[in-house]
Design a protein around this motif. Structure first.
Motif, mmCIF file in Angstrom:
data_model
loop_
_atom_site.group_PDB
_atom_site.id
_atom_site.type_symbol
_atom_site.label_atom_id
_atom_site.label_comp_id
_atom_site.label_asym_id
_atom_site.label_seq_id
_atom_site.Cartn_x
_atom_site.Cartn_y
_atom_site.Cartn_z
ATOM 1 N N TYR A 1 0.834 -1.204 0.000
ATOM 2 C CA TYR A 1 0.000 0.000 0.000
ATOM 3 C C TYR A 1 0.868 1.254 0.000
ATOM 4 N N ALA A 2 1.938 1.243 0.791
ATOM 5 C CA ALA A 2 2.833 2.403 0.841
ATOM 6 C C ALA A 2 3.489 2.649 -0.515
ATOM 7 N N HIS A 3 3.890 1.579 -1.185
ATOM 8 C CA HIS A 3 4.516 1.702 -2.502
ATOM 9 C C HIS A 3 3.516 2.228 -3.531
ATOM 10 N N TYR A 4 2.286 1.773 -3.440
ATOM 11 C CA TYR A 4 1.255 2.181 -4.401
ATOM 12 C C TYR A 4 0.873 3.645 -4.205
ATOM 13 N N GLY A 5 0.827 4.076 -2.945
ATOM 14 C CA GLY A 5 0.511 5.467 -2.649
ATOM 15 C C GLY A 5 -0.938 5.644 -2.236
ATOM 16 N N PRO A 6 -1.211 6.460 -1.197
ATOM 17 C CA PRO A 6 -2.576 6.599 -0.682
ATOM 18 C C PRO A 6 -3.557 7.204 -1.673
ATOM 19 N N VAL A 7 -3.120 8.192 -2.458
ATOM 20 C CA VAL A 7 -4.036 8.826 -3.408
ATOM 21 C C VAL A 7 -4.433 7.834 -4.502
ATOM 22 N N ALA A 8 -3.440 7.130 -5.060
ATOM 23 C CA ALA A 8 -3.736 6.135 -6.088
ATOM 24 C C ALA A 8 -4.557 4.986 -5.523
ATOM 25 N N ALA A 9 -4.278 4.576 -4.266
ATOM 26 C CA ALA A 9 -5.037 3.487 -3.647
ATOM 27 C C ALA A 9 -6.504 3.859 -3.494
ATOM 28 N N LEU A 10 -6.778 5.104 -3.073
ATOM 29 C CA LEU A 10 -8.169 5.533 -2.939
ATOM 30 C C LEU A 10 -8.859 5.554 -4.295
ATOM 31 N N ALA A 11 -8.145 5.990 -5.336
ATOM 32 C CA ALA A 11 -8.725 5.994 -6.681
ATOM 33 C C ALA A 11 -9.037 4.576 -7.147
ATOM 34 N N ALA A 12 -8.122 3.640 -6.882
ATOM 35 C CA ALA A 12 -8.363 2.246 -7.261
ATOM 36 C C ALA A 12 -9.520 1.650 -6.478
ATOM 37 N N PHE A 13 -9.596 1.983 -5.192
ATOM 38 C CA PHE A 13 -10.688 1.475 -4.358
ATOM 39 C C PHE A 13 -12.027 2.002 -4.868
ATOM 40 N N ARG A 14 -12.064 3.288 -5.246
ATOM 41 C CA ARG A 14 -13.299 3.856 -5.785
ATOM 42 C C ARG A 14 -13.726 3.129 -7.056
ATOM 43 N N GLN A 15 -12.771 2.832 -7.938
ATOM 44 C CA GLN A 15 -13.101 2.122 -9.167
ATOM 45 C C GLN A 15 -13.685 0.749 -8.864
ATOM 46 N N MET A 16 -13.104 0.062 -7.877
ATOM 47 C CA MET A 16 -13.614 -1.253 -7.503
ATOM 48 C C MET A 16 -15.035 -1.145 -6.966
ATOM 49 N N VAL A 17 -15.280 -0.176 -6.106
ATOM 50 C CA VAL A 17 -16.596 0.004 -5.501
ATOM 51 C C VAL A 17 -17.654 0.288 -6.566
ATOM 52 N N GLU A 18 -17.283 1.085 -7.568
ATOM 53 C CA GLU A 18 -18.246 1.496 -8.588
ATOM 54 C C GLU A 18 -18.447 0.456 -9.678
ATOM 55 N N PHE A 19 -17.604 -0.582 -9.704
ATOM 56 C CA PHE A 19 -17.717 -1.587 -10.766
ATOM 57 C C PHE A 19 -18.915 -2.498 -10.490
ATOM 58 N N PRO A 20 -19.753 -2.811 -11.502
ATOM 59 C CA PRO A 20 -20.961 -3.631 -11.296
ATOM 60 C C PRO A 20 -20.643 -5.125 -11.208
ATOM 61 N N SER A 21 -19.966 -5.514 -10.141
ATOM 62 C CA SER A 21 -19.530 -6.914 -10.018
ATOM 63 C C SER A 21 -20.699 -7.889 -10.014
ATOM 64 N N LEU A 22 -21.784 -7.559 -9.281
ATOM 65 C CA LEU A 22 -22.919 -8.473 -9.192
ATOM 66 C C LEU A 22 -23.538 -8.713 -10.563
ATOM 67 N N GLU A 23 -23.715 -7.629 -11.331
ATOM 68 C CA GLU A 23 -24.295 -7.779 -12.662
ATOM 69 C C GLU A 23 -23.408 -8.653 -13.547
ATOM 70 N N ARG A 24 -22.091 -8.439 -13.464
ATOM 71 C CA ARG A 24 -21.167 -9.260 -14.248
ATOM 72 C C ARG A 24 -21.240 -10.723 -13.795
ATOM 73 N N LEU A 25 -21.343 -10.929 -12.483
ATOM 74 C CA LEU A 25 -21.380 -12.285 -11.957
ATOM 75 C C LEU A 25 -22.636 -13.026 -12.423
ATOM 76 N N LEU A 26 -23.773 -12.339 -12.386
ATOM 77 C CA LEU A 26 -25.028 -12.982 -12.776
ATOM 78 C C LEU A 26 -25.087 -13.273 -14.268
ATOM 79 N N ARG A 27 -24.160 -12.686 -15.028
ATOM 80 C CA ARG A 27 -24.105 -12.936 -16.467
ATOM 81 C C ARG A 27 -22.785 -13.590 -16.874
ATOM 82 N N THR A 28 -22.128 -14.229 -15.939
ATOM 83 C CA THR A 28 -20.830 -14.819 -16.236
ATOM 84 C C THR A 28 -20.940 -15.823 -17.378
#
Length: 281
Positions: free
Chosen positions: A163-190
């Motif tokens: 996490y330290a190597h990745y950086g806190p600002v970039a980590a928060l941006a990556a976390f936001r992208q994960m949160v906003e990704f429609p994983s359930l919809e993708r899973l139900l249509r796997t």
């Protein structure tokens, strides 16, 4: 396998170097590629990867921008990471593979399967985060903080430097992208055989009644199981339980409790379709 048993290769993916840990060659088997979560390297995946290393030639890459693989800031989106994952398969000379993703590695693996289902023999989703249960972002951050106190503290020797190597600002941006990704919809249509494994103590996963609902809403080739006592990073904390479930699923056998494991694997649904078409070890 131990830490010294992993060879490290560097392959070129779209002009960028990607570091890949490679296990012992298992001739005639379908490879297993383990895909890490947001902002970290693949090091914490090694306990489960080692437990499955005899089942197929095993690869644990650091996706671009993570761990030992340089990459852009801000981080790549999940669709771009999926393209990078498929590019890694190309660079390794893998025509088809089983993808084993944890956390953000789940949606990345799902996206890769949707883009190139002919390249993906099956997908294992261990704690596949992202979607309505994690939204809005402040809710997801609170879930992540609750999970932090439930994880094995020994994992911190890997995750905290990552996490330290990745950086806190970039980590928060990556976390936001994960949160906003429609994983359930993708899973139900796997489009490929998929095993979803959820920890009973994982705040980022839906509650049990929603997991049961998911098991009934999914396609015939979706299997959903719960590992009792596991939090989000089960690939590190519960490798015996997770690898036992994966082995049963790959072999088309009923997934039952593993008497040798510390927790129990409770089956919510065993897929009604055919298991992944993979070569035996």
């Amino acid at each position: 396998m131990t830490a010294g048993d992993w060879a490290v290769r560097e392959v070129d993916v779209a002009g960028s170097p990607v570091a890949v840990r490679v296990g012992t060659d298992v001739p005639g088997s379908t490879p297993l590629v383990h895909v890490h979560g947001f902002a970290v390297s693949g090091r914490y995946l090694l306990p489960t990867a080692a437990a499955l290393a005899d089942r197929g030639t095993t690869y644990v890459p650091d996706l671009p921008g993570h761990g030992a693989s340089p990459g852009p800031r801000p981080p790549l989106s999940i669709p771009h990471l999926a393209e990078a994952l498929l590019g890694t398969l190309d660079a390794l000379g893998l025509d088809r593979a089983v993808l084993v993703g944890n956390s953000m590695g789940g949606p990345v693996s799902l996206e890769a399967a949707h883009r190139s289902p002919d390249r993906v023999a099956g997908v294992v989703l261990a704690s596949p985060a992202g979607g309505a249960h994690n939204q809005p972002l402040p809710r997801a951050v609170a879930q992540l903080l609750r999970d932090a106190v439930r994880e094995d503290p020994r994992m911190g020797r890997y995750s905290l430097p990552d996490y330290a190597h990745y950086g806190p600002v970039a980590a928060l941006a990556a976390f936001r992208q994960m949160v906003e990704f429609p994983s359930l919809e993708r899973l139900l249509r796997t489009p490929v055989p998929t095993l979803a494994v959820v920890g009973s103590r994982d705040p980022l996963m839906p509650p049990p009644h929603r997991v049961r609902e998911l098991a009934h809403l999914g396609p015939d080739h979706l299997t959903v199981v719960v590992v009792l006592g596991a939090a989000h990073a089960m690939n590190w904390s519960h490798p015996a339980e997770l690898s036992h479930a994966v082995r049963c699923w790959l072999d088309g056998e009923p997934i039952t409790d593993d008497p040798a494991a510390r927790a129990r694997t409770r089956v919510l649904q065993v897929g009604r379709g055919a298991p992944p078409a993979v070569a035996p070890a």
